[in-house]
Design a protein around this motif. Structure first.
Motif, mmCIF file in Angstrom:
data_model
loop_
_atom_site.group_PDB
_atom_site.id
_atom_site.type_symbol
_atom_site.label_atom_id
_atom_site.label_comp_id
_atom_site.label_asym_id
_atom_site.label_seq_id
_atom_site.Cartn_x
_atom_site.Cartn_y
_atom_site.Cartn_z
ATOM 1 N N GLY A 17 0.801 -1.226 0.000
ATOM 2 C CA GLY A 17 0.000 0.000 0.000
ATOM 3 C C GLY A 17 0.831 1.272 0.000
ATOM 4 N N HIS A 18 2.082 1.186 -0.389
ATOM 5 C CA HIS A 18 2.999 2.325 -0.447
ATOM 6 C C HIS A 18 2.929 2.975 -1.832
ATOM 7 C CE1 HIS A 18 4.983 -1.247 -1.949
ATOM 8 N NE2 HIS A 18 5.790 -0.467 -2.654
ATOM 9 N N GLY A 25 0.489 -4.045 9.704
ATOM 10 C CA GLY A 25 -0.398 -3.370 10.650
ATOM 11 C C GLY A 25 0.186 -2.115 11.258
ATOM 12 N N THR A 26 1.366 -1.724 10.829
ATOM 13 C CA THR A 26 2.007 -0.507 11.322
ATOM 14 C C THR A 26 2.142 0.465 10.164
ATOM 15 O OG1 THR A 26 3.286 -1.785 12.921
ATOM 16 C CG2 THR A 26 4.077 0.425 12.413
ATOM 17 N N GLY A 27 1.556 1.655 10.308
ATOM 18 C CA GLY A 27 1.732 2.669 9.274
ATOM 19 C C GLY A 27 3.177 3.116 9.222
ATOM 20 N N LEU A 28 3.637 3.442 8.029
ATOM 21 C CA LEU A 28 5.044 3.820 7.847
ATOM 22 C C LEU A 28 5.147 5.223 7.262
ATOM 23 C CD1 LEU A 28 6.187 0.445 6.254
ATOM 24 C CD2 LEU A 28 6.613 1.208 8.595
ATOM 25 N N ASN A 29 6.096 5.996 7.761
ATOM 26 C CA ASN A 29 6.418 7.277 7.143
ATOM 27 C C ASN A 29 7.905 7.297 6.783
ATOM 28 O OD1 ASN A 29 7.669 7.744 9.614
ATOM 29 N ND2 ASN A 29 7.070 9.893 9.686
ATOM 30 N N ALA A 46 2.591 8.868 9.094
ATOM 31 C CA ALA A 46 2.529 7.541 8.482
ATOM 32 C C ALA A 46 1.181 7.350 7.796
ATOM 33 C CB ALA A 46 2.738 6.475 9.554
ATOM 34 N N ARG A 47 1.206 6.646 6.640
ATOM 35 C CA ARG A 47 -0.014 6.433 5.870
ATOM 36 C C ARG A 47 0.179 5.334 4.845
ATOM 37 N NH1 ARG A 47 -1.037 12.010 3.993
ATOM 38 N NH2 ARG A 47 0.118 12.460 5.888
ATOM 39 N N TYR A 48 -0.950 4.838 4.350
ATOM 40 C CA TYR A 48 -0.939 3.860 3.265
ATOM 41 C C TYR A 48 -2.114 4.159 2.344
ATOM 42 C CZ TYR A 48 -4.499 1.339 5.962
ATOM 43 O OH TYR A 48 -5.630 1.000 6.657
ATOM 44 N N LEU A 49 -2.071 3.580 1.157
ATOM 45 C CA LEU A 49 -3.069 3.827 0.107
ATOM 46 C C LEU A 49 -3.209 5.323 -0.202
ATOM 47 C CD1 LEU A 49 -5.804 1.201 1.055
ATOM 48 C CD2 LEU A 49 -3.998 1.003 -0.655
ATOM 49 N N HIS A 50 -2.094 6.010 -0.171
ATOM 50 C CA HIS A 50 -2.014 7.428 -0.516
ATOM 51 C C HIS A 50 -1.581 7.561 -1.976
ATOM 52 C CE1 HIS A 50 1.853 5.958 0.899
ATOM 53 N NE2 HIS A 50 2.414 6.875 0.131
ATOM 54 N N THR A 51 -1.384 8.776 -2.421
ATOM 55 C CA THR A 51 -0.909 9.031 -3.779
ATOM 56 C C THR A 51 0.411 9.781 -3.718
ATOM 57 O OG1 THR A 51 -3.116 9.088 -4.726
ATOM 58 C CG2 THR A 51 -1.434 10.253 -5.931
ATOM 59 N N ALA A 52 1.280 9.487 -4.676
ATOM 60 C CA ALA A 52 2.524 10.242 -4.843
ATOM 61 C C ALA A 52 2.713 10.509 -6.329
ATOM 62 C CB ALA A 52 3.717 9.468 -4.291
ATOM 63 N N VAL A 97 3.394 13.800 -1.896
ATOM 64 C CA VAL A 97 2.606 12.740 -1.272
ATOM 65 C C VAL A 97 1.368 13.389 -0.682
ATOM 66 C CG1 VAL A 97 2.577 11.127 0.670
ATOM 67 C CG2 VAL A 97 4.637 11.354 -0.722
ATOM 68 N N TRP A 98 0.184 12.748 -0.857
ATOM 69 C CA TRP A 98 -1.030 13.323 -0.288
ATOM 70 C C TRP A 98 -2.060 12.242 0.007
ATOM 71 C CZ3 TRP A 98 -6.265 13.892 -1.042
ATOM 72 C CH2 TRP A 98 -6.879 14.882 -0.263
ATOM 73 N N GLY A 99 -2.875 12.503 1.024
ATOM 74 C CA GLY A 99 -4.018 11.669 1.353
ATOM 75 C C GLY A 99 -3.641 10.326 1.929
ATOM 76 N N GLY A 100 -4.555 9.385 1.796
ATOM 77 C CA GLY A 100 -4.353 8.038 2.301
ATOM 78 C C GLY A 100 -5.075 7.803 3.615
ATOM 79 N N PHE A 101 -4.745 6.678 4.221
ATOM 80 C CA PHE A 101 -5.291 6.235 5.496
ATOM 81 C C PHE A 101 -4.180 6.225 6.526
ATOM 82 C CE2 PHE A 101 -8.942 3.194 4.233
ATOM 83 C CZ PHE A 101 -9.892 3.956 4.875
ATOM 84 N N ASN A 102 -4.499 6.582 7.763
ATOM 85 C CA ASN A 102 -3.535 6.296 8.821
ATOM 86 C C ASN A 102 -3.879 4.930 9.394
ATOM 87 O OD1 ASN A 102 -5.622 6.658 10.674
ATOM 88 N ND2 ASN A 102 -4.914 8.669 11.328
ATOM 89 N N ILE A 103 -3.113 4.458 10.336
ATOM 90 C CA ILE A 103 -3.266 3.082 10.801
ATOM 91 C C ILE A 103 -4.576 2.864 11.551
ATOM 92 C CG2 ILE A 103 -2.061 3.161 13.013
ATOM 93 C CD1 ILE A 103 -1.683 0.587 10.155
#
Length: 178
Positions: free
Chosen positions: A73-74, A92-96, A119-125, A134-140
């Motif tokens: 999801g990166h 299960g751990t969000g990454l930044n 930290a986030r996943y399913l974001h856009t870059a 990098v913008w948006g996404g979900f946090n954990i």
């Protein structure tokens, strides 16, 4: 497979030395190769990848030395001479965190975390020509984010994006490289 839009034909790619099957990975085009990296297969999350050369129909594994932590999801962008990978979900751990992969030297350099977005996943870059945005996404906790950052690889530094008049938070949205 390789698709030729001129002939509307598919050709199978070599299966020799391919990366393990995966989903929620990234792929970038360098101008001569496709680089696939990260992703998951069931409960397994990868920090591995491969480079596919369509001219020779061959795969070469990417180095794992100094590679970012395993994630799915990166995002990844091609920055002219290197692939920049950032964010995602690490079991299960969000990454930044992230890394810059140079295919010419098959080597990784970590990206700075100073002033990096949360930290986030399913974001856009997207790549602007000199910065990754990098913008948006979900946090954990699965909250939508309407924040982001600009990463400059020449200085290995982050600057926050403005949230004034930013759209509402969202995940798995699209972006277009400039």
């Amino acid at each position: 497979g390789r698709y030729n839009p001129t002939t509307d034909n598919w050709t199978a790619t070599s299966a020799t030395s391919t990366p393990a099957a995966r989903y929620l990975h990234t792929a970038v085009w360098t101008g001569s190769e496709m680089i696939v990296w990260g992703g998951a297969a069931g409960a397994t999350i990868f920090n591995t990848g491969g480079r596919y050369n369509p001219a020779t129909d061959t795969w070469t594994a990417t180095s794992t030395t100094n590679a970012p932590a395993a994630r799915d999801g990166h995002t990844a962008v091609w920055a002219g001479g290197e692939m920049i990978v950032w964010g995602g979900n690490g079991n299960g751990t969000g990454l930044n965190t992230g890394g810059r992969y140079n295919p010419a030297t098959d080597s990784w350099t970590p990206t700075s975390t100073t002033n990096a977005p949360a930290a986030r996943y399913l974001h856009t870059a997207v790549w602007t020509g000199n910065q990754m945005i990098v913008w948006g996404g979900f946090n954990i906790t699965n909250s939508h984010l309407n924040t982001g950052g600009r990463y400059d690889p020449s200085t290995d530094s982050w600057t926050a994006t403005s949230i004034t008049n930013a759209p509402t938070g969202r995940q798995a949205h699209g972006g277009v490289d400039r």
